[in-house]
Design a protein around this motif. Structure first.
Motif, PDB file in Angstrom:
ATOM      1  N   ALA A 170      -0.509  -3.482  -7.443  1.00 21.53           N
ATOM      2  CA  ALA A 170       0.357  -3.584  -8.612  1.00 21.53           C
ATOM      3  C   ALA A 170       0.166  -2.391  -9.542  1.00 21.53           C
ATOM      4  O   ALA A 170       1.148  -1.807 -10.042  1.00 21.53           O
ATOM      5  N   ARG A 171      -1.083  -2.009  -9.755  1.00 22.83           N
ATOM      6  CA  ARG A 171      -1.378  -0.867 -10.632  1.00 22.83           C
ATOM      7  C   ARG A 171      -0.780   0.417 -10.066  1.00 22.83           C
ATOM      8  O   ARG A 171      -0.140   1.196 -10.769  1.00 22.83           O
ATOM      9  N   ARG A 172      -0.972   0.640  -8.752  1.00 23.11           N
ATOM     10  CA  ARG A 172      -0.448   1.858  -8.132  1.00 23.11           C
ATOM     11  C   ARG A 172       1.077   1.850  -8.092  1.00 23.11           C
ATOM     12  O   ARG A 172       1.711   2.887  -8.311  1.00 23.11           O
ATOM     13  N   ALA A 173       1.673   0.697  -7.846  1.00 18.74           N
ATOM     14  CA  ALA A 173       3.138   0.593  -7.836  1.00 18.74           C
ATOM     15  C   ALA A 173       3.705   0.945  -9.210  1.00 18.74           C
ATOM     16  O   ALA A 173       4.733   1.627  -9.313  1.00 18.74           O
ATOM     17  N   TYR A 174       3.029   0.515 -10.251  1.00 13.53           N
ATOM     18  CA  TYR A 174       3.477   0.834 -11.615  1.00 13.53           C
ATOM     19  C   TYR A 174       3.346   2.334 -11.879  1.00 13.53           C
ATOM     20  O   TYR A 174       4.235   2.944 -12.490  1.00 13.53           O
ATOM     21  N   GLU A 175       2.273   2.937 -11.397  1.00  4.89           N
ATOM     22  CA  GLU A 175       2.110   4.387 -11.547  1.00  4.89           C
ATOM     23  C   GLU A 175       3.243   5.131 -10.851  1.00  4.89           C
ATOM     24  O   GLU A 175       3.785   6.097 -11.386  1.00  4.89           O
ATOM     25  N   ILE A 176       3.594   4.683  -9.647  1.00  3.22           N
ATOM     26  CA  ILE A 176       4.693   5.305  -8.895  1.00  3.22           C
ATOM     27  C   ILE A 176       6.000   5.142  -9.666  1.00  3.22           C
ATOM     28  O   ILE A 176       6.785   6.082  -9.779  1.00  3.22           O
ATOM     29  N   PHE A 177       6.228   3.949 -10.206  1.00  3.97           N
ATOM     30  CA  PHE A 177       7.405   3.671 -11.020  1.00  3.97           C
ATOM     31  C   PHE A 177       7.498   4.670 -12.177  1.00  3.97           C
ATOM     32  O   PHE A 177       8.556   5.259 -12.423  1.00  3.97           O
ATOM     33  N   LEU A 178       6.399   4.887 -12.877  1.00  3.28           N
ATOM     34  CA  LEU A 178       6.388   5.825 -14.001  1.00  3.28           C
ATOM     35  C   LEU A 178       6.601   7.257 -13.532  1.00  3.28           C
ATOM     36  O   LEU A 178       7.362   8.013 -14.150  1.00  3.28           O
ATOM     37  N   GLN A 215      -9.830  -7.155   6.144  1.00 10.38           N
ATOM     38  CA  GLN A 215     -10.131  -7.334   4.735  1.00 10.38           C
ATOM     39  C   GLN A 215     -10.569  -6.017   4.116  1.00 10.38           C
ATOM     40  O   GLN A 215     -10.254  -5.736   2.971  1.00 10.38           O
ATOM     41  N   GLN A 216     -11.286  -5.215   4.859  1.00  8.92           N
ATOM     42  CA  GLN A 216     -11.753  -3.944   4.335  1.00  8.92           C
ATOM     43  C   GLN A 216     -10.613  -2.957   4.134  1.00  8.92           C
ATOM     44  O   GLN A 216     -10.682  -2.112   3.258  1.00  8.92           O
ATOM     45  N   THR A 217      -9.566  -3.025   4.944  1.00 13.07           N
ATOM     46  CA  THR A 217      -8.461  -2.083   4.821  1.00 13.07           C
ATOM     47  C   THR A 217      -7.294  -2.651   4.030  1.00 13.07           C
ATOM     48  O   THR A 217      -6.306  -1.974   3.836  1.00 13.07           O
ATOM     49  N   GLN A 218      -7.412  -3.877   3.567  1.00 16.41           N
ATOM     50  CA  GLN A 218      -6.347  -4.520   2.804  1.00 16.41           C
ATOM     51  C   GLN A 218      -6.652  -4.355   1.310  1.00 16.41           C
ATOM     52  O   GLN A 218      -7.617  -4.911   0.822  1.00 16.41           O
ATOM     53  N   PRO A 219      -5.830  -3.572   0.588  1.00 14.55           N
ATOM     54  CA  PRO A 219      -6.081  -3.410  -0.845  1.00 14.55           C
ATOM     55  C   PRO A 219      -5.813  -4.713  -1.612  1.00 14.55           C
ATOM     56  O   PRO A 219      -5.007  -5.537  -1.194  1.00 14.55           O
ATOM     57  N   ALA A 220      -6.477  -4.864  -2.733  1.00 14.87           N
ATOM     58  CA  ALA A 220      -6.308  -6.044  -3.572  1.00 14.87           C
ATOM     59  C   ALA A 220      -4.943  -6.029  -4.254  1.00 14.87           C
ATOM     60  O   ALA A 220      -4.364  -4.961  -4.505  1.00 14.87           O
ATOM     61  N   HIS A 221      -4.439  -7.200  -4.541  1.00 18.38           N
ATOM     62  CA  HIS A 221      -3.132  -7.352  -5.190  1.00 18.38           C
ATOM     63  C   HIS A 221      -3.055  -6.542  -6.482  1.00 18.38           C
ATOM     64  O   HIS A 221      -2.066  -5.844  -6.740  1.00 18.38           O
ATOM     65  N   ASP A 222      -4.090  -6.621  -7.308  1.00 20.24           N
ATOM     66  CA  ASP A 222      -4.103  -5.900  -8.585  1.00 20.24           C
ATOM     67  C   ASP A 222      -4.075  -4.390  -8.385  1.00 20.24           C
ATOM     68  O   ASP A 222      -3.436  -3.668  -9.150  1.00 20.24           O
ATOM     69  N   GLU A 223      -4.764  -3.909  -7.358  1.00 23.53           N
ATOM     70  CA  GLU A 223      -4.759  -2.472  -7.068  1.00 23.53           C
ATOM     71  C   GLU A 223      -3.357  -2.007  -6.676  1.00 23.53           C
ATOM     72  O   GLU A 223      -2.900  -0.960  -7.124  1.00 23.53           O
ATOM     73  N   LEU A 228      -2.734   2.957  -0.539  1.00 23.65           N
ATOM     74  CA  LEU A 228      -4.058   2.376  -0.734  1.00 23.65           C
ATOM     75  C   LEU A 228      -4.695   1.965   0.592  1.00 23.65           C
ATOM     76  O   LEU A 228      -5.892   2.162   0.802  1.00 23.65           O
ATOM     77  N   SER A 229      -3.904   1.417   1.496  1.00 23.44           N
ATOM     78  CA  SER A 229      -4.425   1.029   2.815  1.00 23.44           C
ATOM     79  C   SER A 229      -4.914   2.253   3.574  1.00 23.44           C
ATOM     80  O   SER A 229      -5.976   2.231   4.187  1.00 23.44           O
ATOM     81  N   SER A 230      -4.148   3.323   3.516  1.00 21.62           N
ATOM     82  CA  SER A 230      -4.514   4.558   4.198  1.00 21.62           C
ATOM     83  C   SER A 230      -5.806   5.129   3.624  1.00 21.62           C
ATOM     84  O   SER A 230      -6.709   5.524   4.369  1.00 21.62           O
ATOM     85  N   THR A 231      -5.916   5.134   2.314  1.00 20.16           N
ATOM     86  CA  THR A 231      -7.117   5.635   1.653  1.00 20.16           C
ATOM     87  C   THR A 231      -8.335   4.816   2.044  1.00 20.16           C
ATOM     88  O   THR A 231      -9.393   5.362   2.356  1.00 20.16           O
TER      89      THR A 231
END
Length: 74
Positions: free
Chosen positions: A20-28, A10-18, A48-51
């Motif tokens: 989605a936000r990062r995926a959109y940034e990558i898309f842009l 749970q600690q290394t699993q990023p939240a769905h919203d996080e 995000l998992s790595s971070t």
């Protein structure tokens, strides 16, 4: 059947919203290419998992370093 995650997962699993936000940034960042949504999602999730793993790992090493310092002082 729901699968429960361990505390460390749970600690290394990023939240769905996080993710989605990062995926959109990558898309842009990549110029808004169509058809790469899954690639962007997986890349965001991996980043995000790595971070989060690095942050949780550095917290553990700081705690153990403090314990070692306390032992030497005693």
């Amino acid at each position: 059947m729901a699968r429960e995650l361990s505390e460390s997962q749970q600690q290394t699993q990023p939240a769905h919203d996080e993710i989605a936000r990062r995926a959109y940034e990558i898309f842009l960042e990549q110029g808004c290419p169509n058809g790469h949504d899954v690639d962007h999602w997986l890349q965001a999730e991996a980043q995000l998992s790595s971070t989060q793993r690095q942050q949780s790992g550095s917290g553990r090493s700081q705690k153990s370093g403090t314990r070692q310092s306390q032992r030497k002082a005693a």
